[in-house]
Design a protein around this motif. Structure first.
Motif, mmCIF file in Angstrom:
data_model
loop_
_atom_site.group_PDB
_atom_site.id
_atom_site.type_symbol
_atom_site.label_atom_id
_atom_site.label_comp_id
_atom_site.label_asym_id
_atom_site.label_seq_id
_atom_site.Cartn_x
_atom_site.Cartn_y
_atom_site.Cartn_z
ATOM 1 N N MET A 75 39.887 33.514 47.893
ATOM 2 C CA MET A 75 40.296 33.558 46.480
ATOM 3 C C MET A 75 41.744 34.021 46.367
ATOM 4 O O MET A 75 42.149 34.943 47.037
ATOM 5 C CB MET A 75 39.393 34.537 45.736
ATOM 6 C CG MET A 75 39.378 34.289 44.246
ATOM 7 S SD MET A 75 38.660 35.691 43.355
ATOM 8 C CE MET A 75 40.088 36.764 43.223
ATOM 9 N N SER A 76 42.488 33.325 45.541
ATOM 10 C CA SER A 76 43.862 33.756 45.379
ATOM 11 C C SER A 76 44.193 33.855 43.891
ATOM 12 O O SER A 76 43.954 32.932 43.122
ATOM 13 C CB SER A 76 44.781 32.755 46.076
ATOM 14 O OG SER A 76 46.010 32.665 45.390
ATOM 15 N N VAL A 77 44.696 35.005 43.535
ATOM 16 C CA VAL A 77 45.055 35.238 42.130
ATOM 17 C C VAL A 77 46.118 34.220 41.704
ATOM 18 O O VAL A 77 46.034 33.620 40.630
ATOM 19 C CB VAL A 77 45.595 36.684 41.953
ATOM 20 C CG1 VAL A 77 46.173 36.884 40.570
ATOM 21 C CG2 VAL A 77 44.489 37.698 42.236
ATOM 22 N N TYR A 78 47.071 33.999 42.592
ATOM 23 C CA TYR A 78 48.156 33.072 42.219
ATOM 24 C C TYR A 78 47.650 31.635 42.083
ATOM 25 O O TYR A 78 48.013 30.934 41.136
ATOM 26 C CB TYR A 78 49.301 33.139 43.241
ATOM 27 C CG TYR A 78 50.462 32.260 42.818
ATOM 28 C CD1 TYR A 78 51.198 32.567 41.681
ATOM 29 C CD2 TYR A 78 50.792 31.107 43.525
ATOM 30 C CE1 TYR A 78 52.240 31.761 41.243
ATOM 31 C CE2 TYR A 78 51.846 30.295 43.105
ATOM 32 C CZ TYR A 78 52.560 30.630 41.971
ATOM 33 O OH TYR A 78 53.592 29.833 41.541
ATOM 34 N N ASN A 79 46.790 31.205 43.007
ATOM 35 C CA ASN A 79 46.262 29.840 42.897
ATOM 36 C C ASN A 79 45.490 29.644 41.610
ATOM 37 O O ASN A 79 45.537 28.577 40.999
ATOM 38 C CB ASN A 79 45.370 29.504 44.100
ATOM 39 C CG ASN A 79 46.218 29.208 45.325
ATOM 40 O OD1 ASN A 79 47.429 28.956 45.201
ATOM 41 N ND2 ASN A 79 45.614 29.273 46.489
ATOM 42 N N ASP A 80 44.782 30.693 41.186
ATOM 43 C CA ASP A 80 44.052 30.599 39.915
ATOM 44 C C ASP A 80 45.024 30.456 38.739
ATOM 45 O O ASP A 80 44.744 29.733 37.786
ATOM 46 C CB ASP A 80 43.151 31.827 39.712
ATOM 47 C CG ASP A 80 41.949 31.787 40.647
ATOM 48 O OD1 ASP A 80 41.705 30.725 41.259
ATOM 49 O OD2 ASP A 80 41.256 32.812 40.766
ATOM 50 N N ILE A 81 46.142 31.145 38.808
ATOM 51 C CA ILE A 81 47.145 31.016 37.737
ATOM 52 C C ILE A 81 47.704 29.593 37.733
ATOM 53 O O ILE A 81 47.857 28.963 36.683
ATOM 54 C CB ILE A 81 48.285 32.064 37.899
ATOM 55 C CG1 ILE A 81 47.719 33.483 37.717
ATOM 56 C CG2 ILE A 81 49.438 31.808 36.915
ATOM 57 C CD1 ILE A 81 48.710 34.606 37.979
ATOM 58 N N LEU A 82 47.960 29.083 38.944
ATOM 59 C CA LEU A 82 48.485 27.711 39.055
ATOM 60 C C LEU A 82 47.491 26.688 38.512
ATOM 61 O O LEU A 82 47.874 25.764 37.786
ATOM 62 C CB LEU A 82 48.771 27.367 40.521
ATOM 63 C CG LEU A 82 50.082 27.835 41.119
ATOM 64 C CD1 LEU A 82 50.199 27.295 42.538
ATOM 65 C CD2 LEU A 82 51.294 27.402 40.279
#
Ligand code: 1GP
Length: 240
Positions: free
Chosen positions: A1-8
């Protein structure tokens, strides 16, 4: 899980994100369970933790207490290297690119490395841009830098783009906590025209109309702190 990928992915789907900013110094631990219930039952998508405190334990205590009470990602928005807590999910690795003070462009970041090495925090490089809002803000005082005047849209857009070209993954347009005027909508629109990375906007947003206007102008993620601290009904207002 990546916080940044979720934002993207949210940006790609044009889903708008909302972060509540919690200042550890002002937080009432006695009310934490009601407070997190309110957060969990709202449109808030992220929890930012940060403030002007330099007390090491205060931020850590808050993050530790919040973590079991919510599934939302907890992201450090540090005012100082002392606010790095390994219990958070990610950290905005800020560089104050509107200013010319080496301390906040690179020196604090170097200082942070030896602490970050011992954590699993997801580090998100973030270009932080201070915008004039009508009064001197805490960030301005602490960093001893001047904000960019609010009519200089192209300077702000070029600064944001330079941040992107330097490899920042997020740009944060900041009017300052408790700002009299939020970042002007026309400025958000202008910056957005040529920016590919997600845009965060914060400072002085106090009601749902201003929140929606910021989204419409192009903010991908809006940060609100003061309105949650000062207006008991703000959680309810967001539901309407
Ligand atoms: C400050 O942008 C944040 O860093 C939030 O500002 O407290 O004015 O909502 P407010």
């Amino acid at each position: 899980m990546s916080v940044y990928n979720d934002i993207l992915s949210a940006k790609a789907k044009q889903d708008k994100l909302l972060a509540i900013l919690i200042d550890p110094d002002k937080f009432n631990f006695k009310l934490i369970s009601q407070f997190t219930d309110n957060i969990n039952n709202s449109i808030i998508t992220h929890i930012f933790v940060g403030g002007s405190t330099v007390e090491v334990e205060v931020t850590q205590k808050l993050v530790k207490a919040l973590k079991p009470l919510t599934r939302l990602p907890i992201i450090l928005f540090p005012g100082d290297v002392t606010q790095i807590s390994q219990d958070a999910d990610a950290i905005l690795f800020l560089s104050l690119i509107s200013g010319r003070n080496p301390k906040y462009l690179i020196e604090k970041q170097i200082e942070a490395v030896s602490i970050l090495k011992h954590t699993n925090l997801e580090v998100i490089p973030t270009g932080y841009i201070l915008i004039e809002n009508g009064k001197e803000t805490a960030v301005q005082k602490v960093t001893n830098t001047l904000p960019i005047p609010s009519m200089l849209h192209s300077l702000v857009a070029d600064t944001a783009k330079a941040g992107e070209l330097l490899g920042k993954k997020l740009i944060y347009l900041e009017a300052g906590s408790g700002a009299l005027q939020p970042v002007p909508l026309a400025m958000i629109k202008f910056v957005k025209q040529d920016l590919k990375i997600p845009l965060i906007v914060g400072g002085g947003i106090r009601n749902k109309t201003q929140l929606q206007e910021a989204y419409k102008a192009g903010a991908d993620l809006v940060v609100i702190g003061t309105a949650f601290e000062q207006n008991q009904d703000f959680f309810e207002e967001l539901k309407l």
